[in-house]
Motif scaffolding. Sequence first.
Motif, PDB file in Angstrom:
ATOM      1  N   ASP A 155       0.826  -1.203   0.000  1.00 36.85           N
ATOM      2  CA  ASP A 155       0.000   0.000   0.000  1.00 36.85           C
ATOM      3  C   ASP A 155       0.865   1.259   0.000  1.00 36.85           C
ATOM      4  O   ASP A 155       0.522   2.265   0.636  1.00 36.85           O
ATOM      5  CB  ASP A 155      -0.946   0.009   1.204  1.00 36.85           C
ATOM      6  CG  ASP A 155      -2.092  -0.973   1.039  1.00 36.85           C
ATOM      7  OD1 ASP A 155      -2.741  -0.941  -0.024  1.00 36.85           O
ATOM      8  OD2 ASP A 155      -2.330  -1.777   1.954  1.00 36.85           O
ATOM      9  N   THR A 157       1.885   4.545  -0.650  1.00 35.83           N
ATOM     10  CA  THR A 157       1.097   5.697  -1.092  1.00 35.83           C
ATOM     11  C   THR A 157       1.714   6.393  -2.289  1.00 35.83           C
ATOM     12  O   THR A 157       1.009   6.835  -3.204  1.00 35.83           O
ATOM     13  CB  THR A 157       0.939   6.700   0.072  1.00 35.83           C
ATOM     14  OG1 THR A 157       0.323   6.037   1.183  1.00 35.83           O
ATOM     15  CG2 THR A 157       0.072   7.877  -0.341  1.00 35.83           C
ATOM     16  N   TYR A 160       0.752   4.618  -5.417  1.00 35.42           N
ATOM     17  CA  TYR A 160      -0.631   4.933  -5.792  1.00 35.42           C
ATOM     18  C   TYR A 160      -0.677   6.263  -6.545  1.00 35.42           C
ATOM     19  O   TYR A 160      -1.279   6.383  -7.617  1.00 35.42           O
ATOM     20  CB  TYR A 160      -1.523   5.032  -4.552  1.00 35.42           C
ATOM     21  CG  TYR A 160      -1.987   3.717  -3.981  1.00 35.42           C
ATOM     22  CD1 TYR A 160      -2.597   2.747  -4.772  1.00 35.42           C
ATOM     23  CD2 TYR A 160      -1.846   3.444  -2.624  1.00 35.42           C
ATOM     24  CE1 TYR A 160      -3.040   1.554  -4.236  1.00 35.42           C
ATOM     25  CE2 TYR A 160      -2.281   2.260  -2.076  1.00 35.42           C
ATOM     26  CZ  TYR A 160      -2.881   1.308  -2.886  1.00 35.42           C
ATOM     27  OH  TYR A 160      -3.315   0.122  -2.343  1.00 35.42           O
ATOM     28  N   HIS A 161      -0.024   7.274  -5.963  1.00 38.85           N
ATOM     29  CA  HIS A 161      -0.042   8.605  -6.566  1.00 38.85           C
ATOM     30  C   HIS A 161       0.646   8.600  -7.925  1.00 38.85           C
ATOM     31  O   HIS A 161       0.146   9.202  -8.893  1.00 38.85           O
ATOM     32  CB  HIS A 161       0.636   9.614  -5.638  1.00 38.85           C
ATOM     33  CG  HIS A 161      -0.130   9.877  -4.378  1.00 38.85           C
ATOM     34  ND1 HIS A 161       0.377  10.621  -3.323  1.00 38.85           N
ATOM     35  CD2 HIS A 161      -1.371   9.506  -3.989  1.00 38.85           C
ATOM     36  CE1 HIS A 161      -0.519  10.695  -2.363  1.00 38.85           C
ATOM     37  NE2 HIS A 161      -1.593  10.017  -2.735  1.00 38.85           N
ATOM     38  N   TYR A 164      -1.368   6.785 -10.596  1.00 37.61           N
ATOM     39  CA  TYR A 164      -2.519   7.614 -10.980  1.00 37.61           C
ATOM     40  C   TYR A 164      -2.082   8.749 -11.908  1.00 37.61           C
ATOM     41  O   TYR A 164      -2.712   9.000 -12.943  1.00 37.61           O
ATOM     42  CB  TYR A 164      -3.189   8.195  -9.734  1.00 37.61           C
ATOM     43  CG  TYR A 164      -4.195   9.285 -10.075  1.00 37.61           C
ATOM     44  CD1 TYR A 164      -5.471   8.958 -10.519  1.00 37.61           C
ATOM     45  CD2 TYR A 164      -3.848  10.637  -9.986  1.00 37.61           C
ATOM     46  CE1 TYR A 164      -6.377   9.943 -10.865  1.00 37.61           C
ATOM     47  CE2 TYR A 164      -4.748  11.627 -10.328  1.00 37.61           C
ATOM     48  CZ  TYR A 164      -6.016  11.276 -10.764  1.00 37.61           C
ATOM     49  OH  TYR A 164      -6.905  12.251 -11.113  1.00 37.61           O
ATOM     50  N   SER A 193      -3.335   1.975  -9.407  1.00 38.10           N
ATOM     51  CA  SER A 193      -3.388   0.815  -8.511  1.00 38.10           C
ATOM     52  C   SER A 193      -2.091   0.574  -7.761  1.00 38.10           C
ATOM     53  O   SER A 193      -2.043  -0.283  -6.882  1.00 38.10           O
ATOM     54  CB  SER A 193      -3.755  -0.449  -9.304  1.00 38.10           C
ATOM     55  OG  SER A 193      -5.026  -0.307  -9.882  1.00 38.10           O
ATOM     56  N   GLY A 194      -1.033   1.292  -8.142  1.00 40.70           N
ATOM     57  CA  GLY A 194       0.240   1.081  -7.467  1.00 40.70           C
ATOM     58  C   GLY A 194       0.697  -0.360  -7.579  1.00 40.70           C
ATOM     59  O   GLY A 194       0.793  -0.917  -8.664  1.00 40.70           O
TER      60      GLY A 194
END
Length: 229
Positions: A155, A157, A160-161, A164, A193-194
């Motif tokens: 997870d 972060t 993810y960023h 995206y 979705s990383g």
Amino acid sequence: MAKAKHKDPFWTSYSDLMTSLFFVMLVLFIICLIKVGHDKEVIETQYRETKASNEQLKQILQLEEQFKVLGQSTSLGYDKDKKMFYAKDFVGIEIFYSDQDKIKEKYLETVDKVGNDLMEILKALSNDNFHYQLVIEGNAAIKWDQLKHNTFDPDNTEMYHLSYRRALALYNRWRAKGHDFRKYNTEIIIAGSGFNGNNRDQKVEENNKRFIIQIIPKINRPEIKDSIK
């Protein structure tokens, strides 16, 4: 003077009883008619809904076949198991600069071709029975040493960023080239979705250096007529 006639109380009571029974039977008959009419309406509604559902299923199956054909004839491959498109030329290739959301210049031409093909796919799919959600999903591959020693954060972060922003960079590139996906009844969703996502390649980690295109049909429910055809 003639004798006054006297009514027999038995026949009077019998007449009242039969009149009451008649009204009871009349009420029951009306109730039965209403009940039968309601049941008939329920059955007809269920039949129409079943018929509509079958029509929807036929549409979905036809759409699935279209996805397969389009995946064979464009720069986008179609994974029938995961029901997603992906850029054939970019599997296992890092098209962005390291830790950035800027596309490398040498891949811009191919990115533009993917955008053109995506427009053609949506155009070919366009009809009155479907609206679509177009999901542009960015992924990230885990570095080998982190994967080997299981030291990565699923997870993360930042990933993810980053994923995206990379998906958004692709969309902005296509939009700058004049591609208006929305004109084909399409809603745009940008996702990152990383290190996660059901669409990850679980066998070859390097293949997760990619972006995924999902075209999700939203069925327009067929009109249900007032009578059985």
